[in-house]
Design a protein around this motif. Structure first.
Motif, PDB file in Angstrom:
ATOM      1  N   GLY A   1       0.704  -1.087  -0.030  1.00  0.00           N
ATOM      2  CA  GLY A   1       0.027   0.017  -0.068  1.00  0.00           C
ATOM      3  C   GLY A   1       0.863   1.162   0.026  1.00  0.00           C
ATOM      4  O   GLY A   1       0.160   2.382   0.561  1.00  0.00           O
ATOM      5  N   ARG A   2       2.175   1.064  -0.635  1.00  0.00           N
ATOM      6  CA  ARG A   2       2.930   2.387  -0.400  1.00  0.00           C
ATOM      7  C   ARG A   2       3.149   3.094  -1.845  1.00  0.00           C
ATOM      8  O   ARG A   2       3.397   4.342  -1.965  1.00  0.00           O
ATOM      9  N   ILE A   3       3.042   2.341  -2.876  1.00  0.00           N
ATOM     10  CA  ILE A   3       3.288   2.783  -4.197  1.00  0.00           C
ATOM     11  C   ILE A   3       2.195   2.523  -5.234  1.00  0.00           C
ATOM     12  O   ILE A   3       1.421   1.486  -4.943  1.00  0.00           O
ATOM     13  N   PHE A   4       2.107   3.308  -6.082  1.00  0.00           N
ATOM     14  CA  PHE A   4       0.934   3.353  -6.710  1.00  0.00           C
ATOM     15  C   PHE A   4       0.864   3.480  -8.515  1.00  0.00           C
ATOM     16  O   PHE A   4       2.229   3.938  -8.754  1.00  0.00           O
ATOM     17  N   THR A   5       0.280   2.907  -9.203  1.00  0.00           N
ATOM     18  CA  THR A   5       0.680   2.940 -10.532  1.00  0.00           C
ATOM     19  C   THR A   5       0.427   3.989 -11.238  1.00  0.00           C
ATOM     20  O   THR A   5       0.028   5.202 -10.670  1.00  0.00           O
ATOM     21  N   ASP A   6       0.640   4.139 -12.644  1.00  0.00           N
ATOM     22  CA  ASP A   6       0.436   5.443 -13.445  1.00  0.00           C
ATOM     23  C   ASP A   6      -0.758   6.003 -13.553  1.00  0.00           C
ATOM     24  O   ASP A   6      -1.133   7.189 -13.876  1.00  0.00           O
ATOM     25  N   HIS A   7      -1.798   5.156 -13.394  1.00  0.00           N
ATOM     26  CA  HIS A   7      -3.294   5.516 -13.868  1.00  0.00           C
ATOM     27  C   HIS A   7      -4.317   5.070 -12.728  1.00  0.00           C
ATOM     28  O   HIS A   7      -4.017   4.369 -11.915  1.00  0.00           O
ATOM     29  N   MET A   8      -5.566   5.644 -12.796  1.00  0.00           N
ATOM     30  CA  MET A   8      -6.581   5.526 -12.008  1.00  0.00           C
ATOM     31  C   MET A   8      -7.798   5.404 -13.067  1.00  0.00           C
ATOM     32  O   MET A   8      -7.669   6.109 -13.941  1.00  0.00           O
ATOM     33  N   ALA A   9      -8.918   4.870 -12.587  1.00  0.00           N
ATOM     34  CA  ALA A   9     -10.262   4.861 -13.089  1.00  0.00           C
ATOM     35  C   ALA A   9     -10.964   5.741 -12.250  1.00  0.00           C
ATOM     36  O   ALA A   9     -11.078   5.487 -11.009  1.00  0.00           O
TER      37      ALA A   9
ATOM     38  N   GLU B   1     -13.290  -1.941  -1.750  1.00  0.00           N
ATOM     39  CA  GLU B   1     -12.861  -3.344  -1.969  1.00  0.00           C
ATOM     40  C   GLU B   1     -11.314  -3.483  -1.912  1.00  0.00           C
ATOM     41  O   GLU B   1     -10.560  -2.596  -2.081  1.00  0.00           O
ATOM     42  N   GLY B   2     -10.814  -4.584  -2.032  1.00  0.00           N
ATOM     43  CA  GLY B   2      -9.608  -5.051  -2.475  1.00  0.00           C
ATOM     44  C   GLY B   2      -9.359  -6.354  -3.244  1.00  0.00           C
ATOM     45  O   GLY B   2     -10.239  -7.380  -2.800  1.00  0.00           O
ATOM     46  N   PHE B   3      -8.936  -6.553  -4.241  1.00  0.00           N
ATOM     47  CA  PHE B   3      -8.584  -7.755  -4.857  1.00  0.00           C
ATOM     48  C   PHE B   3      -7.333  -7.567  -5.662  1.00  0.00           C
ATOM     49  O   PHE B   3      -6.660  -6.575  -5.877  1.00  0.00           O
TER      50      PHE B   3
ATOM     51  N   TYR C   1      -2.214  -5.150  -6.153  1.00  0.00           N
ATOM     52  CA  TYR C   1      -3.277  -5.006  -5.269  1.00  0.00           C
ATOM     53  C   TYR C   1      -4.210  -3.947  -6.119  1.00  0.00           C
ATOM     54  O   TYR C   1      -3.987  -2.893  -6.070  1.00  0.00           O
ATOM     55  N   MET C   2      -5.787  -4.045  -6.228  1.00  0.00           N
ATOM     56  CA  MET C   2      -6.424  -3.231  -6.792  1.00  0.00           C
ATOM     57  C   MET C   2      -7.543  -2.808  -5.570  1.00  0.00           C
ATOM     58  O   MET C   2      -8.098  -3.403  -4.879  1.00  0.00           O
ATOM     59  N   ARG C   3      -7.646  -1.304  -5.738  1.00  0.00           N
ATOM     60  CA  ARG C   3      -8.537  -0.747  -4.578  1.00  0.00           C
ATOM     61  C   ARG C   3      -9.617   0.084  -5.072  1.00  0.00           C
ATOM     62  O   ARG C   3      -9.359   1.405  -5.437  1.00  0.00           O
ATOM     63  N   PRO C   4     -10.852  -0.562  -5.332  1.00  0.00           N
ATOM     64  CA  PRO C   4     -11.945   0.339  -5.819  1.00  0.00           C
ATOM     65  C   PRO C   4     -12.535   0.793  -4.506  1.00  0.00           C
ATOM     66  O   PRO C   4     -12.567   0.421  -3.458  1.00  0.00           O
ATOM     67  N   LEU C   5     -13.187   2.153  -4.864  1.00  0.00           N
ATOM     68  CA  LEU C   5     -13.795   2.767  -3.493  1.00  0.00           C
ATOM     69  C   LEU C   5     -14.898   3.714  -4.300  1.00  0.00           C
ATOM     70  O   LEU C   5     -14.829   3.825  -5.313  1.00  0.00           O
TER      71      LEU C   5
ATOM     72  N   SER D   1      -1.936  -0.842  -6.527  1.00  0.00           N
ATOM     73  CA  SER D   1      -0.626  -0.780  -5.749  1.00  0.00           C
ATOM     74  C   SER D   1       0.049  -1.975  -5.864  1.00  0.00           C
ATOM     75  O   SER D   1      -0.405  -3.069  -5.505  1.00  0.00           O
ATOM     76  N   PRO D   2       1.084  -2.004  -6.407  1.00  0.00           N
ATOM     77  CA  PRO D   2       2.081  -3.374  -6.647  1.00  0.00           C
ATOM     78  C   PRO D   2       2.333  -3.778  -5.010  1.00  0.00           C
ATOM     79  O   PRO D   2       2.833  -2.815  -4.124  1.00  0.00           O
ATOM     80  N   ALA D   3       2.194  -4.820  -4.629  1.00  0.00           N
ATOM     81  CA  ALA D   3       2.165  -5.243  -3.268  1.00  0.00           C
ATOM     82  C   ALA D   3       2.829  -6.696  -3.001  1.00  0.00           C
ATOM     83  O   ALA D   3       2.850  -7.339  -3.869  1.00  0.00           O
ATOM     84  N   GLY D   4       3.648  -6.585  -1.960  1.00  0.00           N
ATOM     85  CA  GLY D   4       4.298  -7.889  -1.441  1.00  0.00           C
ATOM     86  C   GLY D   4       3.560  -8.116  -0.043  1.00  0.00           C
ATOM     87  O   GLY D   4       2.390  -8.030   0.000  1.00  0.00           O
ATOM     88  N   ALA D   5       4.339  -8.574   0.931  1.00  0.00           N
ATOM     89  CA  ALA D   5       3.721  -9.055   2.151  1.00  0.00           C
ATOM     90  C   ALA D   5       2.871  -8.010   2.957  1.00  0.00           C
ATOM     91  O   ALA D   5       3.275  -6.905   2.954  1.00  0.00           O
ATOM     92  N   TYR D   6       1.767  -8.249   3.370  1.00  0.00           N
ATOM     93  CA  TYR D   6       1.087  -7.280   4.218  1.00  0.00           C
ATOM     94  C   TYR D   6       1.646  -7.003   5.636  1.00  0.00           C
ATOM     95  O   TYR D   6       1.775  -5.820   6.009  1.00  0.00           O
TER      96      TYR D   6
END
Ligand code: PLP
Ligand code: COI
Length: 366
Positions: free
Chosen positions: A32-40, A77-79, A142-146, A169-174
């Protein structure tokens, strides 16, 4: 695609990170610290979902009177999306997240988003940000819809304008320590959800209300809170962001027990998948109530051999110790248990495409 909402516009960002910068950010991403280039984003007004767009990731603009800031109509959500051996990308049960999103929306008097549109937004975003899907088997996107209420209005009523947002958000261990048993604090001072409340909705307020208890757990040397039922304060419900499982070994039989869905706990998609995978592995499964006293007694008697937490972010994380006011008990000598690890491997194998998807859980993105 819903007949009621127009197709999403794709407006690629003009500030895409270079390969080198992206690779650097994606090294040991944590959670949950880094985010990709785009969002919807898809706005809702005049009783309908409007033209949505996939665009550069960036801040949202909100009126200070936006009702989410006052009365908290906010759900999420989270998937996860996983790189596949053939170079493609698949998401894990995103339709189930889309349906749960709508159940949460309904409970908070918010409009439902057609599941097809939810999936279309995710597929379009992941396809555009394909380079951000980690290749390693310990990682995923990790995809975060809200959805939030954006009405500029201070009266207390369901808002009339909303914004759906989805980002990745690219994710490793929680848990920062990786796959190691966690210590949990059984909360007797706070409750998460009462009958008739919002416990089975994935709404922001549930998490805000949990933070004091989580802080208390940390002062007791624990990683997570275990919530009990709000009426009798004795039935184990779930954890801060995970469902819970108990493993019983009796007369050569392995049984997985998880608290039944009473309306006050979140119906986890990992929970439901673990129940299926457990049966695939030849284990028995039971959804029933478990009291803290039973948990203690069954551990002491050696009937219960493991306990673990499961959720999208946490995957399957063994529980190594339970603590509460006046007692603490180790579980499985505080090491990762074989049943938790077998289920974790089985789940990750389906997700990463190294085992057949016999339940039809994987959704092809690109
Ligand atoms: N319980 C709570 C309170 C959660 O926040 C989560 C996480 O989403 C879960 C359980 C596990 O649900 P899922 O497996 O669908 O991620
Ligand atoms: C998830 O696992 O997707 C969650 O939403 C849990 C969250 C508290 C990180």
């Amino acid at each position: 695609m819903s007949a009621l909402a127009p197709a999403l516009l794709i407006n690629p960002s003009t500030r895409i990170l270079s390969d080198a910068e992206r690779t650097e950010r994606m090294t040991s991403p944590g959670f949950g610290r880094i985010f990709t280039d785009h969002m919807a984003v898809i706005p809702y007004r005049d009783g309908a979902w409007q033209q949505g767009e996939v665009k550069a990731y960036g801040p949202l603009s909100l009126d200070p009177s936006a009702s989410v800031l006052h009365y908290g109509q906010a759900i999420f959500e989270g998937f996860k999306a996983f790189a596949q051996p053939d170079g493609g990308v698949k998401t894990f049960r995103p339709d189930a997240n889309g349906r749960r999103f709508n159940r949460s929306a309904k409970r908070l008097a918010m409009p439902e988003l057609p599941v097809d549109l939810f999936l279309e937004a995710a597929d379009a975003l992941i396809t555009l940000d394909r380079a951000w899907v980690p290749a390693s088997t310990d990682e995923s996107l990790y995809m975060r819809p809200l959805m939030i209420a954006t009405d500029p209005y201070l009266g207390v009523r369901p808002a009339r304008e909303y914004l759906f947002v989805l980002f990745g958000s690219p994710a490793g261990a929680y848990f920062p320590q990786g796959v190691k048993p966690v210590t949990v604090w059984i909360s007797e001072d706070y409750v998460r959800a009462a009958p008739g409340g919002t416990g089975e909705a994935k709404c922001a307020g549930n998490y805000a209300a949990s933070l004091m208890a989580q802080a208390q757990a940390e002062t007791k040397g624990c990683d997570q809170v275990v919530w009990l039922d709000a009426v009798q304060h004795q039935y184990v419900e779930e954890m801060g962001g995970m469902n819970i499982f108990f493993v019983y070994q009796e007369a050569g039989k392995t049984t997985l027990v998880t608290p039944e869905l009473t309306g006050t706990l979140l119906p986890g998609i990992t929970r439901s998948s673990v129940l299926d995978l457990a049966r695939d592995l030849g284990f028995e499964t039971q959804e029933r109530k478990v009291t803290v006293q039973q948990w203690r007694d069954d551990l002491a008697a050696g009937r219960m051999t493991e306990a673990f937490a499961c959720g999208t972010a946490a995957v399957i994380t063994p529980i190594g110790k339970i603590k509460a006011n006046g007692f603490e008990m180790p579980i499985n000598q505080e090491v990762n248990g074989p049943v938790a690890l077998a289920l974790r491997e089985a789940l990750l194998a389906v997700q990463h495409g190294s085992a057949p998807d016999t339940h039809g859980w994987m959704h092809t993105v690109c």
